[in-house]
Design a protein around this motif. Structure first.
Motif, PDB file in Angstrom:
ATOM      1  N   UNK A 165     104.388 -41.419  -5.183  1.00 55.54           N
ATOM      2  CA  UNK A 165     103.641 -42.463  -5.876  1.00 55.54           C
ATOM      3  C   UNK A 165     102.156 -42.213  -5.701  1.00 55.54           C
ATOM      4  N   UNK A 166     101.393 -42.627  -6.678  1.00 52.94           N
ATOM      5  CA  UNK A 166      99.932 -42.552  -6.575  1.00 52.94           C
ATOM      6  C   UNK A 166      99.483 -43.536  -5.493  1.00 52.94           C
ATOM      7  N   UNK A 167      98.702 -43.100  -4.511  1.00 47.04           N
ATOM      8  CA  UNK A 167      98.287 -43.991  -3.427  1.00 47.04           C
ATOM      9  C   UNK A 167      97.301 -45.069  -3.874  1.00 47.04           C
ATOM     10  N   UNK A 168      96.728 -44.923  -5.068  1.00 48.54           N
ATOM     11  CA  UNK A 168      95.761 -45.930  -5.524  1.00 48.54           C
ATOM     12  C   UNK A 168      96.382 -46.950  -6.473  1.00 48.54           C
ATOM     13  N   UNK A 169      97.022 -46.470  -7.543  1.00 53.47           N
ATOM     14  CA  UNK A 169      97.539 -47.402  -8.549  1.00 53.47           C
ATOM     15  C   UNK A 169      99.042 -47.621  -8.454  1.00 53.47           C
ATOM     16  N   UNK A 170      99.741 -46.807  -7.663  1.00 59.35           N
ATOM     17  CA  UNK A 170     101.170 -46.967  -7.485  1.00 59.35           C
ATOM     18  C   UNK A 170     102.021 -46.325  -8.562  1.00 59.35           C
ATOM     19  N   UNK A 171     101.419 -45.558  -9.453  1.00 59.75           N
ATOM     20  CA  UNK A 171     102.177 -44.885 -10.517  1.00 59.75           C
ATOM     21  C   UNK A 171     103.187 -43.930  -9.906  1.00 59.75           C
ATOM     22  N   UNK A 172     104.438 -43.974 -10.412  1.00 58.02           N
ATOM     23  CA  UNK A 172     105.483 -43.091  -9.917  1.00 58.02           C
ATOM     24  C   UNK A 172     105.351 -41.734 -10.582  1.00 58.02           C
TER      25      UNK A 172
ATOM     26  N   UNK B 136      99.444 -31.699 -12.296  1.00 53.70           N
ATOM     27  CA  UNK B 136      98.010 -31.684 -12.044  1.00 53.70           C
ATOM     28  C   UNK B 136      97.697 -32.439 -10.750  1.00 53.70           C
ATOM     29  N   UNK B 137      96.595 -32.071 -10.087  1.00 50.32           N
ATOM     30  CA  UNK B 137      96.240 -32.763  -8.842  1.00 50.32           C
ATOM     31  C   UNK B 137      95.713 -34.177  -9.074  1.00 50.32           C
ATOM     32  N   UNK B 138      95.433 -34.555 -10.348  1.00 47.21           N
ATOM     33  CA  UNK B 138      94.926 -35.888 -10.648  1.00 47.21           C
ATOM     34  C   UNK B 138      96.060 -36.795 -11.111  1.00 47.21           C
ATOM     35  N   UNK B 139      95.919 -38.090 -10.815  1.00 48.18           N
ATOM     36  CA  UNK B 139      96.890 -39.079 -11.285  1.00 48.18           C
ATOM     37  C   UNK B 139      96.719 -39.249 -12.797  1.00 48.18           C
ATOM     38  N   UNK B 140      97.786 -39.198 -13.609  1.00 44.80           N
ATOM     39  CA  UNK B 140      97.665 -39.330 -15.068  1.00 44.80           C
ATOM     40  C   UNK B 140      97.248 -40.725 -15.519  1.00 44.80           C
ATOM     41  N   UNK B 141      97.321 -41.710 -14.626  1.00 46.21           N
ATOM     42  CA  UNK B 141      96.965 -43.091 -15.000  1.00 46.21           C
ATOM     43  C   UNK B 141      95.536 -43.426 -14.590  1.00 46.21           C
ATOM     44  N   UNK B 142      95.235 -43.316 -13.279  1.00 42.59           N
ATOM     45  CA  UNK B 142      93.905 -43.733 -12.807  1.00 42.59           C
ATOM     46  C   UNK B 142      92.951 -42.565 -12.615  1.00 42.59           C
ATOM     47  N   UNK B 143      93.462 -41.343 -12.587  1.00 46.91           N
ATOM     48  CA  UNK B 143      92.608 -40.161 -12.539  1.00 46.91           C
ATOM     49  C   UNK B 143      92.104 -39.749 -11.169  1.00 46.91           C
ATOM     50  N   UNK B 144      92.551 -40.396 -10.116  1.00 45.82           N
ATOM     51  CA  UNK B 144      92.052 -40.009  -8.792  1.00 45.82           C
ATOM     52  C   UNK B 144      92.726 -38.700  -8.363  1.00 45.82           C
ATOM     53  N   UNK B 145      92.038 -37.959  -7.492  1.00 46.03           N
ATOM     54  CA  UNK B 145      92.589 -36.705  -6.982  1.00 46.03           C
ATOM     55  C   UNK B 145      93.612 -37.035  -5.897  1.00 46.03           C
ATOM     56  N   UNK B 146      94.850 -36.674  -6.145  1.00 44.09           N
ATOM     57  CA  UNK B 146      95.925 -37.025  -5.228  1.00 44.09           C
ATOM     58  C   UNK B 146      95.840 -36.270  -3.905  1.00 44.09           C
ATOM     59  N   UNK B 147      95.215 -35.090  -3.918  1.00 44.59           N
ATOM     60  CA  UNK B 147      95.141 -34.270  -2.711  1.00 44.59           C
ATOM     61  C   UNK B 147      94.092 -34.808  -1.748  1.00 44.59           C
ATOM     62  N   UNK B 148      92.927 -35.190  -2.318  1.00 41.72           N
ATOM     63  CA  UNK B 148      91.809 -35.573  -1.457  1.00 41.72           C
ATOM     64  C   UNK B 148      91.608 -37.086  -1.371  1.00 41.72           C
ATOM     65  N   UNK B 149      92.473 -37.843  -1.993  1.00 40.15           N
ATOM     66  CA  UNK B 149      92.309 -39.299  -1.932  1.00 40.15           C
ATOM     67  C   UNK B 149      92.510 -39.782  -0.483  1.00 40.15           C
ATOM     68  N   UNK B 150      91.592 -40.593  -0.023  1.00 43.51           N
ATOM     69  CA  UNK B 150      91.670 -41.114   1.350  1.00 43.51           C
ATOM     70  C   UNK B 150      91.192 -40.149   2.415  1.00 43.51           C
ATOM     71  N   UNK B 151      90.726 -38.959   1.999  1.00 45.03           N
ATOM     72  CA  UNK B 151      90.278 -37.966   2.972  1.00 45.03           C
ATOM     73  C   UNK B 151      89.064 -38.453   3.751  1.00 45.03           C
ATOM     74  N   UNK B 152      88.176 -39.179   3.080  1.00 46.65           N
ATOM     75  CA  UNK B 152      86.985 -39.692   3.752  1.00 46.65           C
ATOM     76  C   UNK B 152      87.348 -40.653   4.870  1.00 46.65           C
ATOM     77  N   UNK B 153      88.331 -41.526   4.603  1.00 46.17           N
ATOM     78  CA  UNK B 153      88.775 -42.462   5.640  1.00 46.17           C
ATOM     79  C   UNK B 153      89.409 -41.722   6.811  1.00 46.17           C
ATOM     80  N   UNK B 154      90.176 -40.682   6.511  1.00 41.92           N
ATOM     81  CA  UNK B 154      90.807 -39.904   7.578  1.00 41.92           C
ATOM     82  C   UNK B 154      89.748 -39.214   8.435  1.00 41.92           C
ATOM     83  N   UNK B 155      88.708 -38.667   7.765  1.00 41.81           N
ATOM     84  CA  UNK B 155      87.646 -37.997   8.513  1.00 41.81           C
ATOM     85  C   UNK B 155      86.883 -38.982   9.390  1.00 41.81           C
ATOM     86  N   UNK B 156      86.683 -40.216   8.868  1.00 41.83           N
ATOM     87  CA  UNK B 156      86.001 -41.237   9.669  1.00 41.83           C
ATOM     88  C   UNK B 156      86.824 -41.597  10.907  1.00 41.83           C
ATOM     89  N   UNK B 157      88.135 -41.710  10.723  1.00 44.42           N
ATOM     90  CA  UNK B 157      89.000 -42.040  11.863  1.00 44.42           C
ATOM     91  C   UNK B 157      88.978 -40.930  12.909  1.00 44.42           C
TER      92      UNK B 157
END
Length: 265
Positions: free
Chosen positions: A4-11, A18-39
């Motif tokens: 599932x897309x971690x942002x919009x929930x699209x199955x 493609x590495x992008x979600x076909x609905x919201x367009x976010x990069x599925x590989x790097x989504x949330x990477x900034x939060x992980x790096x902060x942690x």
């Protein structure tokens, strides 16, 4: 790839390559990477905050002041003093004679590397030599313990600015003096008994300045630690309390690391 897309929930389906979600367009590989790096950064800074006081105490104990540097130099003296001769032994037998100056090097060589168990067992079971070689073993054991104490004395210096650090250093140095005195006493008794028992074969003499050098070195360690106690040796702690707070919750108006000065117990 996630189901599932971690942002919009699209199955996602098998055709969504493609590495992008076909609905919201976010990069599925790097989504949330900034939060992980902060942690991960928060975790690393938290570990740093916990370890930094140990580094501050180590610096204060070794190079934090001229007094600490002087103590660091003096702490090596007891170990170097064990190289001083504690006595001389001469053995004369048919086809064999040897003169030995006794210090830590000859003890390691003669007792540990070239140990003759049959000879020692014969000496320990002999009526005339039993007492002498009991004193011999006491002397060797106590002298080795004095050397170990000298090593521990240096190791303890690294944590001398911790809780009860100065009192611990004084105690270790006092124990070193005790072991050295016992070793020299037992060694002198061994020499005396053996010289009286087999004077034609064995002779020896204790050198007081050897044991005196070791005891004075330990005494100097006690004196310098007492001076550190009286002068109230200070530890300059780096203020890293900000790293104990998550990055998003910090006050970033003052990111510098301040110092907190505390006297050593």
């Amino acid at each position: 790839m996630a189901s599932y897309c971690p942002k919009c929930g699209y199955k996602l389906s098998m055709t969504d390559i493609k590495p992008e979600c076909p609905v919201c367009g976010i990069n599925l590989v790097y989504y949330g990477m900034e939060d992980k790096l902060k942690k991960e950064a928060d975790a690393a800074e938290f570990e740093h905050a916990l370890f930094q006081p140990r580094i501050d105490r180590l610096k204060a104990a070794t190079i934090g002041s001229p007094l600490a540097v002087a103590r660091l130099i003096i702490s090596v003296f007891p170990l170097l003093a064990t190289l001083l001769p504690m006595g001389k032994v001469a053995v004369s037998l048919p086809f064999f004679s040897e003169n030995v100056t006794v210090n830590i090097i000859t003890i390691i060589q003669k007792v540990f590397l070239n140990l003759d168990l049959d000879f020692l067992f014969a000496m320990l079971t002999g009526e005339k030599t039993r007492t002498a070689y009991i004193c011999y073993f006491i002397a060797v054991i106590c002298f080795v313990l004095a050397v170990v104490t000298a090593v521990l004395n240096i190791a303890a210096l690294l944590i001398a600015c911790g809780k009860r650090g100065i009192r611990r250093n004084i105690t270790i140095a006092s124990i070193g003096i005790f072991f050295t005195a016992v070793a020299q006493t037992a060694f002198s008794l061994w020499l005396s008994i053996m010289s009286e028992t087999v004077p034609e074969i064995f002779s020896g003499s204790a050198l007081i300045w050897g044991v005196l050098g070791i005891c004075l070195a330990f005494a100097a360690e006690i004196v310098i630690n007492v001076i550190c106690k009286k002068k109230k040796l200070k530890v300059k702690y780096t203020d890293v309390s900000q790293y104990l707070i998550p990055y998003d919750e910090r006050d970033h108006s003052n990111e510098g690391e301040d110092e907190i000065v505390k006297a050593v117990d």
